[in-house]
Enzyme design. Structure first.
Site, PDB file in Angstrom:
ATOM      1  N   LYS A 219       0.847  -1.203   0.000  1.00  0.00           N
ATOM      2  CA  LYS A 219       0.000   0.000   0.000  1.00  0.00           C
ATOM      3  C   LYS A 219       0.876   1.244   0.000  1.00  0.00           C
ATOM      4  O   LYS A 219       1.793   1.377   0.811  1.00  0.00           O
ATOM      5  CB  LYS A 219      -0.927  -0.012   1.218  1.00  0.00           C
ATOM      6  CG  LYS A 219      -1.922   1.143   1.255  1.00  0.00           C
ATOM      7  CD  LYS A 219      -2.868   1.030   2.439  1.00  0.00           C
ATOM      8  CE  LYS A 219      -3.856   2.190   2.451  1.00  0.00           C
ATOM      9  NZ  LYS A 219      -4.812   2.083   3.581  1.00  0.00           N
TER      10      LYS A 219
ATOM     11  N   SER B  65      -9.535   2.669   2.140  1.00  0.00           N
ATOM     12  CA  SER B  65      -8.598   3.374   1.276  1.00  0.00           C
ATOM     13  C   SER B  65      -7.564   2.447   0.618  1.00  0.00           C
ATOM     14  O   SER B  65      -6.790   2.885  -0.226  1.00  0.00           O
ATOM     15  CB  SER B  65      -7.858   4.438   2.091  1.00  0.00           C
ATOM     16  OG  SER B  65      -7.099   3.826   3.135  1.00  0.00           O
TER      17      SER B  65
ATOM     18  N   SER C  20     -10.566   0.199   6.308  1.00  0.00           N
ATOM     19  CA  SER C  20      -9.867   0.356   5.029  1.00  0.00           C
ATOM     20  C   SER C  20      -9.152  -0.885   4.522  1.00  0.00           C
ATOM     21  O   SER C  20      -8.679  -0.894   3.392  1.00  0.00           O
ATOM     22  CB  SER C  20      -8.854   1.510   5.125  1.00  0.00           C
ATOM     23  OG  SER C  20      -9.524   2.742   5.205  1.00  0.00           O
TER      24      SER C  20
END
Length: 391
Positions: free
Chosen positions: A84, A141, A165
């Site tokens: 990420k 996210s 997320s």
């Protein structure tokens, strides 16, 4: 194995890759080359990666092969992973995965500055698509991580979860996402709400992540009787937690999945009867005043009472299905996840059969504090009995 969209998976899972590399049936270099080729082939339509590290990944894979040649034991040898973007390769979890032999191949997309709803990943080529439902958000996210795993580019990617997320993109992309008990990983924010975790193709890969990043840490197995015989897991079901408005199709999909698990396994499901307080005000207060006093602990007390009588709590992962470009409307996509960032309970989102009118949605299982091992054993049992027969 087939995924929820009905097409053949393009890349083996992390456990399979690691086993093949360890046994000499393939090499880390070959596994990473396959992942890089998959990204070149598939990411033009998905935009899961905002950066791909071809040269570095190939060098790292060669170093893993050399270490194996010297007799090193690497439980994730040669497993290509996405990282990420907001976590990076210097995060605690990424460093642990690399030390176990995993090879980061690129940075996965996250929402750009000012992105409303935080559910669309941003890249120079456009927003991140949901590989399992055209036109739908992949969730966020950790949008790129969910999309990269679901599309078959990598078997595992790092994520982080401050309100859902990790679990939301896992649910909306039809894969598995795990939020550990708060405190097992260094917090990503001053309020202690955000914790790292993986998105992966299977619960076995989540367990592999857990061993590599968190250590075994096997707690007492509360699902076995004193005589060593396994008893029925006691699962409390709540569609709303007492304060959410849940889309009928989402609730039905999670209910069907849980019912199928109950029918084919030693699981006893009962309505939880929970009437918890909406944590929105408390969550926002903690974010804005991380050193302040929490706004109350009634939810924590009620959950402690629930887990005194049940092994697991089950809910839909989100109250709503994946939304389109117009956004979620009045729905709070975090409505069933962010409470457990406040209370710290471990949770995992698992795929369900995707309703035609909804797209991929998830079943969320929550366990008592530090009962992560039992949670993942239960998740593996659900996966084996409910998902494997239709895989």
């Amino acid at each position: 194995m087939r995924n929820g969209a009905g097409h053949e998976d393009r890349l083996a899972d992390a456990a399979g890759i690691a086993a093949a590399v360890a046994r000499g049936r393939t090499s880390a270099s070959a596994a990473v080359a396959d992942a890089l080729a998959a990204i070149r082939r598939l990411d033009g339509n998905t935009n899961a990666f905002c950066a791909v590290w071809d040269e570095w990944a190939r060098e790292r894979a060669a170093a893993v092969d050399a270490a194996l040649g010297r007799g090193a034991a690497l439980p994730l040898a040669g497993v290509p992973i996405g990282v990420k973007r907001s976590e990076g390769i210097e995060s605690f979890q990424a460093r642990r995965l690399v030390a176990a032999g995993a090879v980061p191949v690129g940075a996965t997309a996250v929402p750009g500055p000012g992105t409303e709803w935080k559910t669309w990943g941003a890249t120079d080529r456009g927003t991140t698509a949901n590989p399992r439902r055209s036109g739908a958000s992949p969730g966020g996210s950790s949008a790129g991580s969910g999309a990269a795993v679901a599309a078959g580019m990598v078997p595992m990617a790092t994520a982080s979860d401050g309100a859902g997320s990790t679990r939301i993109p896992a649910a909306w992309c039809g894969v598995v996402g795990y939020k550990p008990t708060t405190g097992l990983l260094p917090s990503r924010d001053a309020a202690g709400l955000t914790v790292g975790g993986p998105i992966a193709r299977s619960v076995a890969d989540i367990a592999l992540y857990r061993r590599a990043v968190l250590g075994d840490g096997e707690a007492r197995d509360a699902s076995r009787s004193a005589g060593g015989r396994r008893r029925r897991l006691r699962v409390a079901w709540s569609a709303t937690l007492g304060f959410n408005r849940v889309h009928a199709g989402v609730a039905a999909a999670a209910t069907r999945a849980l019912g199928e698990w109950e029918r084919c396994a030693g699981v006893e499901v009962n309505e939880a009867g929970l009437a918890l307080d909406d944590p929105a005000e408390q969550w926002r207060a903690l974010r804005s005043r991380p050193q302040g006093t929490p706004c109350g602990d009634r939810n924590a007390a009620r959950l402690a009472e629930l887990f005194a009588g049940f092994d697991l709590l089950a809910t839909p992962t989100t109250p709503n299905p994946p939304h389109g470009p117009g956004g979620p409307g009045d729905a709070m996509s975090v409505g069933l996840t962010w409470l457990f960032n406040i209370t710290g309970h471990p949770a995992v989102s698992l795929p369900t059969a995707a309703p035609a009118d909804c797209g991929p949605v998830g079943l969320q299982l929550i366990a008592g504090l530090h009962a992560d091992a039992a949670l993942l054993r239960a998740a593996a049992d659900y996966e084996r009995r409910v998902l494997a027969p239709t895989s």
